[in-house]
Design a protein around this motif. Structure first.
Motif, PDB file in Angstrom:
ATOM      1  N   ARG A 220       0.816  -1.228   0.000  1.00  0.00           N
ATOM      2  CA  ARG A 220       0.000   0.000   0.000  1.00  0.00           C
ATOM      3  C   ARG A 220       0.841   1.266   0.000  1.00  0.00           C
ATOM      4  NH1 ARG A 220      -5.297  -1.007   3.908  1.00  0.00           N
ATOM      5  NH2 ARG A 220      -6.016  -2.914   2.867  1.00  0.00           N
ATOM      6  N   THR A 221       2.051   1.189   0.512  1.00  0.00           N
ATOM      7  CA  THR A 221       2.888   2.399   0.610  1.00  0.00           C
ATOM      8  C   THR A 221       4.043   2.401  -0.382  1.00  0.00           C
ATOM      9  OG1 THR A 221       4.230   1.346   2.340  1.00  0.00           O
ATOM     10  CG2 THR A 221       2.354   2.680   3.046  1.00  0.00           C
ATOM     11  N   CYS A 228       9.488  -1.407   6.090  1.00  0.00           N
ATOM     12  CA  CYS A 228       8.209  -1.395   6.805  1.00  0.00           C
ATOM     13  C   CYS A 228       8.333  -2.122   8.144  1.00  0.00           C
ATOM     14  CB  CYS A 228       7.124  -2.064   5.961  1.00  0.00           C
ATOM     15  SG  CYS A 228       6.639  -1.122   4.494  1.00  0.00           S
ATOM     16  N   SER A 259       6.889  10.230   3.623  1.00  0.00           N
ATOM     17  CA  SER A 259       6.738   8.801   3.338  1.00  0.00           C
ATOM     18  C   SER A 259       6.629   8.000   4.631  1.00  0.00           C
ATOM     19  CB  SER A 259       7.917   8.294   2.504  1.00  0.00           C
ATOM     20  OG  SER A 259       8.002   8.973   1.283  1.00  0.00           O
ATOM     21  N   GLU A 262       3.261   8.434   6.081  1.00  0.00           N
ATOM     22  CA  GLU A 262       2.280   7.624   5.358  1.00  0.00           C
ATOM     23  C   GLU A 262       2.327   6.177   5.836  1.00  0.00           C
ATOM     24  OE1 GLU A 262       1.091   6.359   0.770  1.00  0.00           O
ATOM     25  OE2 GLU A 262       2.871   7.561   1.157  1.00  0.00           O
ATOM     26  N   VAL A 263       3.537   5.651   6.063  1.00  0.00           N
ATOM     27  CA  VAL A 263       3.677   4.294   6.591  1.00  0.00           C
ATOM     28  C   VAL A 263       2.998   4.190   7.954  1.00  0.00           C
ATOM     29  CG1 VAL A 263       5.339   2.595   7.475  1.00  0.00           C
ATOM     30  CG2 VAL A 263       5.783   3.766   5.317  1.00  0.00           C
ATOM     31  N   THR A 266      -0.872   4.323   7.532  1.00  0.00           N
ATOM     32  CA  THR A 266      -1.382   3.090   6.938  1.00  0.00           C
ATOM     33  C   THR A 266      -1.319   1.951   7.948  1.00  0.00           C
ATOM     34  OG1 THR A 266      -0.542   3.849   4.797  1.00  0.00           O
ATOM     35  CG2 THR A 266      -1.180   1.537   4.963  1.00  0.00           C
TER      36      THR A 266
END
Length: 994
Positions: A220-221, A228, A259, A262-263, A266
């Motif tokens: 997704r990222t 991750c 970024s 965003e991780v 999510t």
């Protein structure tokens, strides 16, 4: 391969080789394969094997039984952290750190260790059997078995050795150890990244999903799985984004802040889904409705939409679906027989004339059809096929004018959505701002929106189902095949199509909201990092008509010198000009800052006219326009009342406007970010997501700029990473009570500032050495006879027992003090030791920090040795060494905001009527959106550069900016393409970024 567990490998590998990080991806993929091979966890077996292999190489074999003893004591938790968080993680641990912890650990006596070593294999087997039985009972209770236990963190001594081979079997790892409590309170003295245990503040997951959270997060990222996994571990241990970005770069492969954020977001979404799935499973089990098929469907859910689709029939108060009612009538057997043995199916045998729903053959066919439709709509393979089919076919989103009464909707609102009254676009190419506009129109009942899936998709789907997935296993009579065809049509129309529509709309909306929030964050960062204008006396002007223009003159140190009100637009302009001139001359002020609110244009024209006439001579007066968004809200806030007691709120806004030029960051952090006005559709977004993102951006900006802890305000301090309002208040109170901070170690004496908070904030707090030298000299003169022995080591200041240390600090605050020049740099205290060793390598001293001589020594040394070789010799990473080099070479008053643009100071004004098509102008970006860039070109109305005119070739490559593309405050050269005076609209083309 070596069968040593991770724990044993620590003693063999003490230093990470330089090629370790290049093998992250390889290790990650190997771990994923290993996890697939293991289907269950046997903790006792692993401990037993570890001890046998450990005998010849482990110097302290007694540690392993202690781990085994502690294993069952780990508590169950609520967060879901999947096995990949461990196997893909990469970190470095300090062997000396563990040795100290082992010495501190007094739980296990030699006598106990000896008794444990004498335990027979039979005893181990009995314990293992007992543990496995307990696991089976747990599995029975939750219907979830297997790998969730493997999310437990290895021991705190786990490392990735430079020569570590790929693991063949997950049994090589020791899981489930209770983390040592001292782990979070220690930092690595060698300046190496510390491996924080993922379970330091969270425990194992309650539900093992049928998907891997690391893999889904990566998909997704678009971030590598090992990154991750490391990000998950870092967030689990309460590390902040600024701290990770600056001091743990190697663990996240140099991700930027956006970024990484965003991780994080999510990950929180996925965990929310997992938590809701768990609650749903427990609820359905409690009602006795759980089946193996339903459990599997629930554990396959990755989104809230999928979960809603699966769990909707089982909600409390639901009358049940058509399929459930048919099942209650006993028709499920008929449906399964139709698929498996259609030749044996006799629907007439199910007729019951006295039972509603079974009275006729048509009722029975309908019931069977509903059950088959439900089975098709809940099947994972079927849903995967239709989703993949839609990705490769034309699926569009359409909007049209809703049929509503004109009384309910304002005509002006309808005109705003003129573009979307007959709108259709492929879901793969639609822009984010279009989705947000359509959603707003739908919420206002102006537009109706639908997702259009072509008939070709439906026909191909039905053909695939009949020929493949739902094909009867033997010959079926035509009347039975008709039931199956009707079931497919019914399933697609009534169940699958609405699900796909919800999924597409939710995905489009989610992506659009995230992008809008990210754009808001980028704009906010650009605005906060506007270059300050220090050393000037400024006059702030809050324009107005009837109630006059509010004036405030502030000193170069932001102190309020004078406030006043002048009436420039009520026929008294000439008389008020004398007052303004007198104020400017009295305070030697040559810079006027005008807010861009009501009457801004007239006030700007007024000052421009006086400047053109040289009215303020001998002063060379200039003015600039700044955004006053949020100033009115701030002026009536408790913070403003506390900072400027007794001052009229209208005058406070003038003070705020002036300070926004002098130090934008320090002033704008006082205002709630969403009121600053640099976003798009911000009121339609998730307010929780928006607030979390903007607060994170503010924290990032304040942390990276750094604050001088002895002079900064409480409001600014609370935005430092690791601090909050309460801790900032305690720091200010400590400063007022005990005087200025002499070094960073004193932060440990502040109430509520524990080791973790200190670790997160210490690198972003500065202590000005000139200020401290002055303070220390005064202290020496006033209390030189009272002070005792001088302290020469910073280690003497370190607090080992927090409560006891705080008590000591009250009496010993003037004794255990020694300034450290490294405290004025961005170097983290955990790296001081390696910084000193680097200094000795280049022949430098702390006194040369930030001076040209230091820069010369560093450059000459690195030319000979190279940064990679130097980092390897100092047993650290290149990223850590680079932070040390930057800290030692940057001047004492270094502020990276000086690389950004300052406000435009002007002396004249241009009118809208003066513009012509083709005119080339310079302007400053006011706001950036997903559809274009608004530029202030000095005519009172911002022009718009459509996003299609902003190409990569026109953006500056060399200019240092913290955001991709264009952001508020940037200076650009534009050309006028179109002027619509009646609608006050100006269309521009971007020529270049200045």
């Amino acid at each position: 391969m070596s069968s040593l567990p991770r724990r044993a490998k620590l003693q063999v590998q003490g230093v990470v080789s330089k090629d370790e990080f290049s093998s992250f991806s390889e290790l990650s993929s190997a771990s994923e394969e290993d996890d697939k091979e293991d289907s269950s966890w046997e903790p006792q077996k692993k401990v037993s094997r570890s001890r046998k292999q450990l005998a010849p190489k482990e110097s302290k074999p007694k540690r392993m039984p202690r781990v085994k003893k502690n294993t069952p004591q780990i508590s169950d938790g609520s967060e879901a952290v999947v096995k990949e968080e461990l196997n893909n993680s990469v970190a470095i641990a300090d062997t000396a750190l563990e040795d100290r912890k082992n010495k501190l650990d007094t739980v296990e006596t030699p006598k106990t260790a000896k008794r444990k070593r004498k335990c027979s294999a039979q005893a181990h087997s009995a314990q293992r059997t007992k543990k496995l039985k307990a696991d089976e009972e747990t599995s029975k209770a939750t219907n979830v078995e297997g790998e969730s236990n493997s999310s437990e963190t290895p021991s705190t001594s786990t490392v990735w050795g430079g020569t570590c081979k790929k693991e063949e079997n997950e049994d090589d790892f020791t899981f489930g150890q209770s983390p040592l409590k001292k782990m979070k309170t220690e930092t690595c003295p060698q300046g190496q990244p510390v491996k924080f245990p993922a379970n330091a503040n969270n425990t194992k997951e309650e539900v093992e999903m049928n998907w891997d959270i690391v893999q889904v997060l990566s998909e997704r990222t678009n971030v590598e799985p090992w990154v991750c996994a490391n990000a998950i571990r870092l967030f689990n241990d309460d590390n902040t984004i600024p701290f990770i970005i600056r001091y743990r770069k190697e663990l996240i492969n140099n991700l930027d802040a956006d970024s990484l954020r965003e991780v994080q977001q999510t990950l929180e979404e996925l965990r929310a889904v997992v938590k809701k799935v768990h609650n749903t499973i427990q609820k359905i089990k409690k009602e006795g409705k759980m089946s193996e098929c339903l459990l599997k469907a629930l554990l396959n859910c990755k989104t809230f939409e999928e979960l809603e689709h699966v769990s909707a029939p089982y909600k409390t108060g639901s009358k049940g679906t058509k399929a459930q009612r048919a099942r209650q009538l006993g028709l499920e057997g008929a449906a399964r027989t139709l698929l498996e043995k259609p030749g044996e199916l006799n629907l007439l045998s199910y007729i019951r004339p006295d039972v509603k729903g079974l009275s006729t053959i048509q009722d029975i066919e309908t019931g069977v059809q509903h059950i088959l439709a439900d089975m098709i709509a809940k099947d994972k393979d079927t849903l995967d096929f239709i989703r993949n089919l839609c990705q490769n076919r034309h699926v569009s989103i359409q909007s049209s004018l809703a049929k509503v009464s004109s009384k309910k909707v304002n005509e002006k609102d309808v005109d705003k959505f003129l573009l979307y009254q007959h709108f259709s676009c492929n879901i793969r190419t639609i822009h984010h701002h279009q989705i947000l506009a359509i959603n707003r129109g739908e919420n206002l009942k102006i537009l109706t929106v639908k997702v259009d899936i072509s008939d070709g998709v439906k026909n191909e789907f039905c053909r695939w189902c009949i020929q493949n997935r739902w094909r009867p296993r033997s010959f079926a009579r035509p009347e039975l095949m008709k039931i199956l065809h009707n079931s497919l049509d019914d399933s697609f129309k009534r169940l699958i199509y609405p699900l796909l529509c919800r999924e597409f709309r939710a995905k489009l909306t989610s992506d659009a909201e995230k992008e809008s929030v990210m754009m808001f964050g980028r704009n906010l960062r650009q605005l906060l990092l506007t270059s300050p204008v220090p050393g000037r006396t400024l006059m702030g002007v809050d324009p107005g008509y009837k109630h006059g223009c509010k004036l405030a003159i502030i000193s170069p140190t932001s102190q309020i010198l004078h406030t006043d009100v002048v009436y420039l637009h009520c026929g008294q302009g000439f008389r008020e000009a004398e007052k303004i001139k007198r104020l400017l001359l009295n305070f030697n002020c040559s810079t006027v800052v005008i807010g861009n609110g009501t009457a801004c244009r007239e006030t700007e024209a007024y000052f421009a006219d006086l400047i053109m006439k040289n009215y303020f001579a001998p002063l060379d007066v200039v003015y600039c326009i700044v955004s006053e968004a949020g100033a009115s809200i701030y002026s009536v806030s408790p913070e403003a009342n506390k900072e400027m007691p007794g001052l009229d709120p209208n005058l406070r806004s003038a003070v705020s406007i002036a300070r926004r030029v002098q130090d934008p960051l320090a002033e704008l952090v006082k205002i709630e970010p969403k009121h600053i006005g640099v976003g798009m559709y911000q009121h339609d977004l998730s307010q929780t997501l928006l607030k979390a993102t903007l607060d994170s951006v503010v924290e990032e900006c304040v942390s990276f700029v750094g604050v001088d802890i002895n002079i900064c305000s409480e409001v600014l301090l609370r935005h430092i990473a690791g601090l909050n309002a309460n801790r900032a208040k305690n720091i200010i109170e400590w400063r007022e009570k005990n005087g200025p901070f002499i070094n960073r170690e004193q932060l440990k004496k502040v109430k509520g500032l524990g080791p973790k908070s200190f670790q997160q904030c210490a690198g972003f707090i500065r202590i000005n050495q000139d200020y401290i030298r002055t303070f220390c000299s005064q202290q020496t003169e006033s209390s030189g006879q009272i002070q005792g022995v001088a302290v020469t080591s910073l280690a003497d200041v370190e607090v080992t027992n927090e409560k006891q240390g705080k008590k000591k600090s009250k009496t010993a605050v003037n004794v255990l003090l020694k300034p450290n020049p490294l405290d004025q740099t961005c170097i983290h205290p955990e790296s001081y030791d390696i910084a000193m060793r680097f200094l000795s390598s280049i022949g430098g001293t702390l006194c040369e920090t930030g001076k040209p001589e230091m820069q010369q020594k560093i450059n000459s040394f690195l030319e000979k040795e190279g940064i990679e070789k130097t980092a390897e010799r100092l047993q650290t990473t290149v990223h850590t060494l680079q932070v040390i080099i930057d800290g030692l070479s940057q001047p004492e008053s270094f502020d990276f905001r000086t690389d950004f643009d300052k406000p435009d100071f002007k002396r004249s004004i241009v009118c809208l009527e003066d513009l012509q098509v083709g005119t080339v102008l310079t302007g400053r970006v006011e706001n950036a959106t997903l559809f274009g860039i608004f530029v202030d070109i000095g005519v009172g109305k911002a022009g718009l550069i459509p996003i299609r005119n902003v190409t990569e070739a026109k953006l500056s490559k060399t200019k240092k900016r913290r955001s991709l593309g264009l952001g508020p405050g940037e200076k650009v050269e534009v050309q006028v393409l179109n002027i619509d005076i009646s609608r006050s609209r100006i269309t521009l083309d971007l020529i270049r970024v200045l």
